[in-house]
Design an enzyme around this catalytic site. Sequence first.
Site, PDB file in Angstrom:
ATOM      1  N   GLU A 126       0.863  -1.183   0.000  1.00 21.87           N
ATOM      2  CA  GLU A 126       0.000   0.000   0.000  1.00 21.87           C
ATOM      3  C   GLU A 126       0.905   1.241   0.000  1.00 21.87           C
ATOM      4  OE1 GLU A 126      -4.050  -1.299   2.406  1.00 21.87           O
ATOM      5  OE2 GLU A 126      -2.310  -0.776   3.614  1.00 21.87           O
ATOM      6  N   ASN A 155      -5.740  -3.204   6.709  1.00 25.91           N
ATOM      7  CA  ASN A 155      -5.907  -3.369   8.158  1.00 25.91           C
ATOM      8  C   ASN A 155      -7.229  -2.812   8.671  1.00 25.91           C
ATOM      9  OD1 ASN A 155      -3.596  -4.835   8.508  1.00 25.91           O
ATOM     10  ND2 ASN A 155      -2.305  -3.047   8.864  1.00 25.91           N
TER      11      ASN A 155
END
Length: 284
Positions: free
Chosen positions: A152, A190
């Site tokens: 990411e 997450n």
Amino acid sequence: MSIKRVGIVGSGIMGAGIAESAAVHGFEVVLRSRSQGTADSMVAGMEKSLAKQVEKGKLPEAEREAALGRLTAATDLGALSGCDLVIESVVEDLGVKKHLFSELDRICGEHTILATNTSTLPVVDMAMETGRPEKVCGVHFFNPAPVMSLVEIVRPITASDETIASAQAFAEACGKEAVEVKDQAGFVVNALLFPYLNNAVRLLESGVATRDDIDTAMKGGCGFPMGPFALLDLVGLDTSVAILDALYNEFRDPHFAAVPLLRRMVAAELYGRKSGKGFYDYHR
Ligand SMILES: NC(=O)c1ccc[n+]([C@@H]2O[C@H](COP(=O)([O-])OP(=O)(O)OC[C@H]3O[C@@H](n4cnc5c(N)ncnc54)[C@H](O)[C@@H]3O)[C@@H](O)[C@H]2O)c1
């Protein structure tokens, strides 16, 4: 900007994995640990990991040697001064990371991009510790970094397009698929993953099923490669609680509030694989 020399700060699970990924893909890597002992054991760990890949036929022997030849271990932060990109991967603690960014800003050349591998913390807070907030971003690898295909790229509101493009090009040159995400706690992965992991511990605490049955259920029922408790042990329970705390601080959503059992296990130093025991025992 073309990145050739990469500095990694932090010699835990992720620092080691990112260093290995970068060295195998042709980058000069300077790995900074706080002690010589840790630096030596990181290099030994990488030698072992690359030897395994050669054994499995995934890496030619000559490439293993070349990758190790591109790696330098250091204890002095000053060794990072000539890097084009520095990725910090130290403990998930904003105070520690902010201090490190101000040090890196002082030490590194003007052109150096400073990046964080944080799982959840605000990248903008680290950027504002430097005199170059436009050259700061997140480069978030996944665990184990040499194996997982995603990175990411986290864009704080201060980052320039050039910084984001360079970080993206670096991740792709490491053989990864890069996705750009906003600087919001948990980013994409997450933010979705941790409520699930936290709820698995809640189910265990409330006695709905055993550890093994919950892991078996999620593997067999959802096709996941590992169950939530095996994954928590891989991530590290201390890191997992730090991630949940950062998510809770940002959103105040009860799904992100770490369940008591997780906190008690961290207090007892049951961190998972890295300490030898977590939900599972790795001594046996
Ligand atoms: N574990 C994962 O699955 C995972 C995945 C992606 C990102 N991350 C992120 O990567 C970073 C590192 O996590 P990890 O899993 O490698 O942790 P780890 O516990 O394996 O390693 C932490 C490292 O930080 C160092 N450290 C601790 N306190 C320090 C201090 N005060 N100053 C400088 N260094 C210090 C330790 O010596 C160690 O090298 C964290 O930001 C974490 O959120 C972790």
